[in-house]
Motif scaffolding. Structure first.
Motif, short mmCIF file in Angstrom:
data_model
loop_
_atom_site.label_atom_id
_atom_site.label_comp_id
_atom_site.label_asym_id
_atom_site.label_seq_id
_atom_site.Cartn_x
_atom_site.Cartn_y
_atom_site.Cartn_z
N ARG A 282 -38.83 4.79 -46.72
CA ARG A 282 -38.63 5.83 -45.70
C ARG A 282 -40.00 6.27 -45.17
N LEU B 119 -35.87 13.99 -40.23
CA LEU B 119 -36.61 14.20 -41.46
C LEU B 119 -36.41 15.62 -41.95
N GLY C 66 -37.59 4.08 -41.06
CA GLY C 66 -37.83 5.00 -42.17
C GLY C 66 -37.53 6.45 -41.84
N ASN C 67 -37.87 6.88 -40.61
CA ASN C 67 -37.62 8.29 -40.26
C ASN C 67 -36.27 8.48 -39.58
N LEU C 68 -35.44 7.42 -39.60
CA LEU C 68 -34.05 7.47 -39.15
C LEU C 68 -33.90 7.76 -37.65
#
Length: 319
Positions: A42, A220, A49-51
């Motif tokens: 992430r 996040l 990773g940070n969606l």
């Protein structure tokens, strides 16, 4: 021993965009194949990773990959397993490597190193993989953890050292360790290089880039978002648009088989066709990518959404 992809990299990075447009090859010299858009890390600076990635997580199907190899084989195009996910999470990775190697195509793997255990190393050393790049973040365990949200710096070092020792004097794979930095002191770069240099064939240290991120889409926690926003605000690098090799020499294919203008198009905003129903040669000469080439040759970066915030400051050192 030499990097089997180096002649392509040298060709990609030689000449300006106008010259490259005039000498456009009929077929991409190499293909970036995204085996998966899923990752087990992430990392703050990565859309996966940070969606903020606006695509579903998926894994490339065998038939899709088989189509790619069938079309690349007559041209000898290189295959790079790289994208917006961790390719070593794909359950058929080694079958894919073997398929490309049997077709006598050069193969390269980008990985975060978290899956480089004994079994995986055995497979890599016996499947004909030509090149592997282990991508890190920061130059210390602390800076690595801050960016990657996992305490695995020593695990990566151990994996690289072990792979290098087990490869011995064999010609393959070429081992490349790469990292990027934010606000680390220059002295830590030298310590990093000194520690890793005995166990790899190449080291690259660049600057972490945040320009392509959509901070509004990042999902996040408050603490991670605050850290990311602080790093973005404190970024101090010289920004210059590159003479981009992306659109002139290679093609990016996402896990679903769709081709995109370049690797920076992580959300799939451009569409050149899908390898399952469109030849790679036709996608490489699609009107959309043609427009990018022509505007980049005129240095009209700001008129292209994917290029306006794309800058050339990744290579700080390359030993």
């Amino acid at each position: 021993m030499s990097n089997p992809f180096q002649h392509w990299y040298d060709s990609c990075n030689s000449g300006d965009s106008a010259a490259k447009l005039a000498a456009l090859p009929p077929f991409p010299t190499h293909i970036d194949v995204e085996l998966t858009s899923v990752c087990n890390f992430r990392c703050l600076m990565c859309p996966t990773g940070n969606l903020s990635l606006q695509r579903d997580g998926e894994f490339m199907e065998w038939d899709t990959f088989d189509q790619i190899i069938d079309q690349c084989e007559p041209h000898g195009a290189g295959i790079r397993f790289i994208g917006w996910g961790e390719p070593m999470m794909h359950p058929q990775l080694f079958r894919f490597i073997r398929r490309a190697s049997d077709a006598l195509l050069p193969t390269h793997l980008n990985t975060n190193g978290s899956k480089l255990h004994q079994y995986e190393q055995n497979m890599i050393l016996n499947m004909g993989l030509d090149s592997i790049k282990v991508s890190m973040q920061g130059t210390t365990a602390e800076s690595y953890r801050d960016m990657r949200n996992i305490d695995y710096y020593e695990g990566v070092f151990t994996a690289v050292r072990t792979l290098h020792r087990r490869r011995g004097n064999a010609p393959r794979p070429w081992i490349h360790v790469s990292t990027t930095i934010t606000d680390e002191h220059p002295s830590t770069v030298e310590v990093f290089k000194k520690r890793f240099a005995p166990y790899c064939d190449q080291i690259s240290v660049g600057y972490t880039t945040f320009d392509y991120l959509d901070l509004a889409a990042v999902r996040l926690g408050d603490q991670d978002r605050e850290r990311l926003e602080k790093m973005v605000a404190n970024q101090e690098v010289e920004k210059r648009h590159p003479s981009c090799p992306e659109v002139y020499d290679k093609l990016t294919i996402h896990a679903d088989g769709s081709a995109r203008v370049c690797c920076n198009d992580y959300n799939g905003e451009t569409f050149l066709g899908n390898v399952n129903d469109t030849p790679i040669g036709a996608m490489f000469h699609h009107p959309v990518i043609k427009e990018y080439r022509e505007k980049l040759a005129r240095e009209e970066h700001d008129y292209l959404h994917l290029c306006a915030d794309c800058y050339d400051y990744m290579e700080l050192t390359n030993d």
